[in-house]
Design an enzyme around this catalytic site. Structure first.
Site, PDB file in Angstrom:
ATOM      1  N   ASN A 116       0.846  -1.198   0.000  1.00  0.00           N
ATOM      2  CA  ASN A 116       0.000   0.000   0.000  1.00  0.00           C
ATOM      3  C   ASN A 116       0.881   1.246   0.000  1.00  0.00           C
ATOM      4  OD1 ASN A 116       0.587   0.790   2.848  1.00  0.00           O
ATOM      5  ND2 ASN A 116      -0.382  -1.191   3.244  1.00  0.00           N
TER       6      ASN A 116
ATOM      7  N   ASP B 290      -4.341  -6.135   4.860  1.00  0.00           N
ATOM      8  CA  ASP B 290      -5.436  -6.938   5.405  1.00  0.00           C
ATOM      9  C   ASP B 290      -5.514  -8.300   4.725  1.00  0.00           C
ATOM     10  OD1 ASP B 290      -6.377  -5.086   7.279  1.00  0.00           O
ATOM     11  OD2 ASP B 290      -7.399  -3.952   5.697  1.00  0.00           O
TER      12      ASP B 290
ATOM     13  N   LYS C  11       9.057 -17.531 -10.290  1.00  0.00           N
ATOM     14  CA  LYS C  11       8.357 -16.404 -10.924  1.00  0.00           C
ATOM     15  C   LYS C  11       7.195 -16.923 -11.767  1.00  0.00           C
ATOM     16  CE  LYS C  11       8.927 -12.629 -14.107  1.00  0.00           C
ATOM     17  NZ  LYS C  11       9.607 -12.219 -15.305  1.00  0.00           N
TER      18      LYS C  11
ATOM     19  N   PHE D 183      -4.465   3.536  14.654  1.00  0.00           N
ATOM     20  CA  PHE D 183      -4.799   4.560  13.665  1.00  0.00           C
ATOM     21  C   PHE D 183      -6.012   4.093  12.878  1.00  0.00           C
ATOM     22  CE2 PHE D 183      -1.771   8.071  13.110  1.00  0.00           C
ATOM     23  CZ  PHE D 183      -0.893   7.753  14.136  1.00  0.00           C
TER      24      PHE D 183
ATOM     25  N   LYS E 110     -13.613   1.109  15.486  1.00  0.00           N
ATOM     26  CA  LYS E 110     -12.291   0.478  15.630  1.00  0.00           C
ATOM     27  C   LYS E 110     -11.783   0.616  17.069  1.00  0.00           C
ATOM     28  CE  LYS E 110     -10.998   0.856  10.838  1.00  0.00           C
ATOM     29  NZ  LYS E 110     -10.342   1.592   9.783  1.00  0.00           N
TER      30      LYS E 110
ATOM     31  N   LYS F  35     -11.333  -2.990  18.741  1.00  0.00           N
ATOM     32  CA  LYS F  35      -9.945  -3.401  18.980  1.00  0.00           C
ATOM     33  C   LYS F  35      -9.521  -3.107  20.418  1.00  0.00           C
ATOM     34  CE  LYS F  35      -8.806  -2.858  14.089  1.00  0.00           C
ATOM     35  NZ  LYS F  35      -7.764  -3.105  13.112  1.00  0.00           N
TER      36      LYS F  35
HETATM   37  N1  CTP Z   1      -4.095  -3.051  11.798  1.00  0.00           N
HETATM   38  C1  CTP Z   1      -3.433  -4.154  12.289  1.00  0.00           C
HETATM   39  N2  CTP Z   1      -3.429  -5.315  11.593  1.00  0.00           N
HETATM   40  C2  CTP Z   1      -4.075  -5.418  10.414  1.00  0.00           C
HETATM   41  C3  CTP Z   1      -4.753  -4.288   9.891  1.00  0.00           C
HETATM   42  C4  CTP Z   1      -4.742  -3.115  10.612  1.00  0.00           C
HETATM   43  O1  CTP Z   1      -2.856  -4.063  13.366  1.00  0.00           O
HETATM   44  N3  CTP Z   1      -4.044  -6.567   9.751  1.00  0.00           N
HETATM   45  C5  CTP Z   1      -4.091  -1.812  12.590  1.00  0.00           C
HETATM   46  C6  CTP Z   1      -3.453  -0.629  11.895  1.00  0.00           C
HETATM   47  O2  CTP Z   1      -2.094  -0.540  12.221  1.00  0.00           O
HETATM   48  C7  CTP Z   1      -4.230   0.540  12.502  1.00  0.00           C
HETATM   49  C8  CTP Z   1      -5.595  -0.046  12.810  1.00  0.00           C
HETATM   50  O3  CTP Z   1      -5.424  -1.467  12.815  1.00  0.00           O
HETATM   51  O4  CTP Z   1      -3.651   0.988  13.695  1.00  0.00           O
HETATM   52  C9  CTP Z   1      -6.663   0.299  11.822  1.00  0.00           C
HETATM   53  O5  CTP Z   1      -6.204   0.026  10.536  1.00  0.00           O
HETATM   54  P1  CTP Z   1      -7.081   0.388   9.273  1.00  0.00           P
HETATM   55  O6  CTP Z   1      -6.367  -0.050   8.050  1.00  0.00           O
HETATM   56  O7  CTP Z   1      -7.554   1.809   9.369  1.00  0.00           O
HETATM   57  O8  CTP Z   1      -8.367  -0.470   9.477  1.00  0.00           O
HETATM   58  P2  CTP Z   1      -8.660  -2.002   9.426  1.00  0.00           P
HETATM   59  O9  CTP Z   1      -8.767  -2.492  10.832  1.00  0.00           O
HETATM   60  O10 CTP Z   1      -7.699  -2.719   8.534  1.00  0.00           O
HETATM   61  O11 CTP Z   1     -10.124  -2.001   8.820  1.00  0.00           O
HETATM   62  P3  CTP Z   1     -10.600  -1.519   7.355  1.00  0.00           P
HETATM   63  O12 CTP Z   1      -9.455  -1.836   6.431  1.00  0.00           O
HETATM   64  O13 CTP Z   1     -11.801  -2.322   7.112  1.00  0.00           O
HETATM   65  O14 CTP Z   1     -10.871  -0.050   7.463  1.00  0.00           O
END
Ligand code: CTP
Length: 401
Positions: free
Chosen positions: A207, A276, A286, A321, A335, A339
């Site tokens: 990302n 995610d 490859k 975050f 969240k 969490k």
């Molecule tokens: N995070 C994490 N592990 C993951 C995904 C996210 O620890 N696999 C943490 C990120 O570091 C951040 C928080 O969860 O502090 C929220 O991340 P964000 O990408 O905003 O949200 P998601 O929980 O992934 O949910 P969505 O993508 O559905 O918004």
């Protein structure tokens, strides 16, 4: 954490080095204001410092153009720290005697914040009992007086009296801050950057995270005296000085390192943009292209924060975050609760030039107790200082309960 730094420049040749100091402070996110004596203007122009600091340079207390001409102590009140570099023998004598005949000396007299002096002068002047006595007076009053370096002096002599290098002054200021802002002994674990989910030896899914926000938070925590570990995904940033650096690649690596380090942390800031999803299987060779399209099967990664909240111990502060493009508050609060966090930093990543892969960000903090703190839009370094300030206080409250 300090935000406003006043840099006083008196009339010595070392004044040209102070330009670097001002620039470095500015880069670290501080609001920098420069005050110059008339003597200093002979060595460096006010324009140099105005350009570097982004603020007007003040010299004369009675300057009618100055916004401070009525309330000339405004800057003294606003300053979190004053650093005088170079501090000439004359300036030191004036400060010791409490004279106030220009903007710098007036501000020094009116200031109640910590003051650092970086002396610079000829060796004989430095060793003269008058100067040593004045320095002692300043020290006894609580000022931080740096020693001088030995070396070639502008007058041709070789000896003591050389102003310390800008990097040494910065380090000294940070040591003073660390002492005063007292995050000593507080262990801060920060994650930053993206993760990479490998498809085959040459391809991955990732990302746009640059890691800048997490790195800035780690750096601000170091400056506040904390004991910092930074777990970083692949980024193009230099390591944070004095932080313990741990490099990871994938979400699984991030989960492994963070859960291993978490029990030893007092404050955990999960600023990494963890993927995610990851490919269901890794192709060791490859993948060759075919004629048609291609479907990649992905599976969910571990939610690191969720895992950390399961093993969260008493008196540990967990911050996440929420990078959102819509339904900001609702998503952030969901969240925060799901969490089980103490605080979540909401950032709107839909704004042009802010958030992912940018120097600027916008942050609003939501705390477990319902408090909301809008930090607005700013440079990530500036926001990081404020975030550390906020979570340091929240951590203290947590421990006091
Ligand atoms: N995070 C994490 N592990 C993951 C995904 C996210 O620890 N696999 C943490 C990120 O570091 C951040 C928080 O969860 O502090 C929220 O991340 P964000 O990408 O905003 O949200 P998601 O929980 O992934 O949910 P969505 O993508 O559905 O918004």
């Amino acid at each position: 954490m300090p935000r406003t730094v006043v840099v006083g420049v008196s009339g010595g040749i070392a004044a040209y080095k102070t330009a670097y100091l001002v620039s470095a402070l500015k880069k670290q996110g501080y609001d920098v204001h420069v005050l110059m004596t008339k003597g200093a203007l002979h060595f460096v122009s006010a324009l140099t410092f105005e350009t570097l600091s982004g603020n007007a340079v003040l010299t004369d207390t009675f300057d009618r153009k100055s916004e401070f001409n009525v309330e000339h102590v405004a800057l003294a009140k606003k300053a979190d720290m004053i650093v005088v570099a170079p501090a000439t023998a004359d300036l030191i004598a004036k400060a010791a005697a409490g004279l106030a005949d220009d903007m710098l000396t007036t501000t020094l007299l009116a200031a109640r914040c910590p003051v650092v002096f970086a002396p610079a002068m000829n060796e004989a002047m430095y060793h003269d009992p008058a100067t040593q006595c004045n320095l002692e007076v300043l020290r006894r009053r609580g000022a931080y007086v740096m020693d001088t370096g030995e070396g070639y002096l502008a007058c041709g002599d070789v000896g003591a009296g050389r102003m310390r290098e800008p990097d040494e002054i910065l380090e000294y200021m940070h040591a003073v801050w660390a002492e005063l802002y007292d995050m000593h002994g507080v262990r801060v674990l920060v994650s930053a950057g993206p993760t990479r989910e490998m498809i085959d030896p040459v391809r991955y899914i990732s990302n746009r995270s640059s890691g800048k926000m997490g790195y800035a938070i780690a750096e601000a925590a170091v400056h506040a005296g904390a004991d910092v570990t930074l777990v970083s995904g692949p980024v193009a940033l230099p390591p944070v000085d004095k932080a313990r650096m741990v490099s990871v690649v994938s979400a699984a690596d991030m989960a492994r390192e963070m859960t291993a380090l978490a029990p030893e942390a007092d404050i955990i800031v999960m600023a990494a943009a963890v993927a995610d999803y990851t490919p269901k299987s890794y192709e060791p060779q490859k993948i060759k292209k075919g004629n048609g399209g291609m479907t990649l099967e992905l599976v969910r990664t571990v939610d690191v924060l969720q895992e950390l909240s399961k093993i969260k111990r008493e008196n540990q502060l967990l911050m996440g975050f929420a990078a959102e493009t819509q339904n900001f508050e609702e998503n952030a609060l969901t969240k925060l609760r799901s969490k089980n966090l103490d605080v979540i930093a909401l950032n709107d990543v839909s704004r042009e030039g802010e958030g992912f892969d940018a120097d600027q960000n916008n942050i609003r903090l939501y705390f477990r107790d319902g408090r909301v703190q809008d930090l607005g839009s700013d440079d990530k370094t500036v926001l990081a200082l404020r975030i550390i300030d906020e979570i340091k206080n929240a951590y203290r409250q947590l421990c006091a309960r």
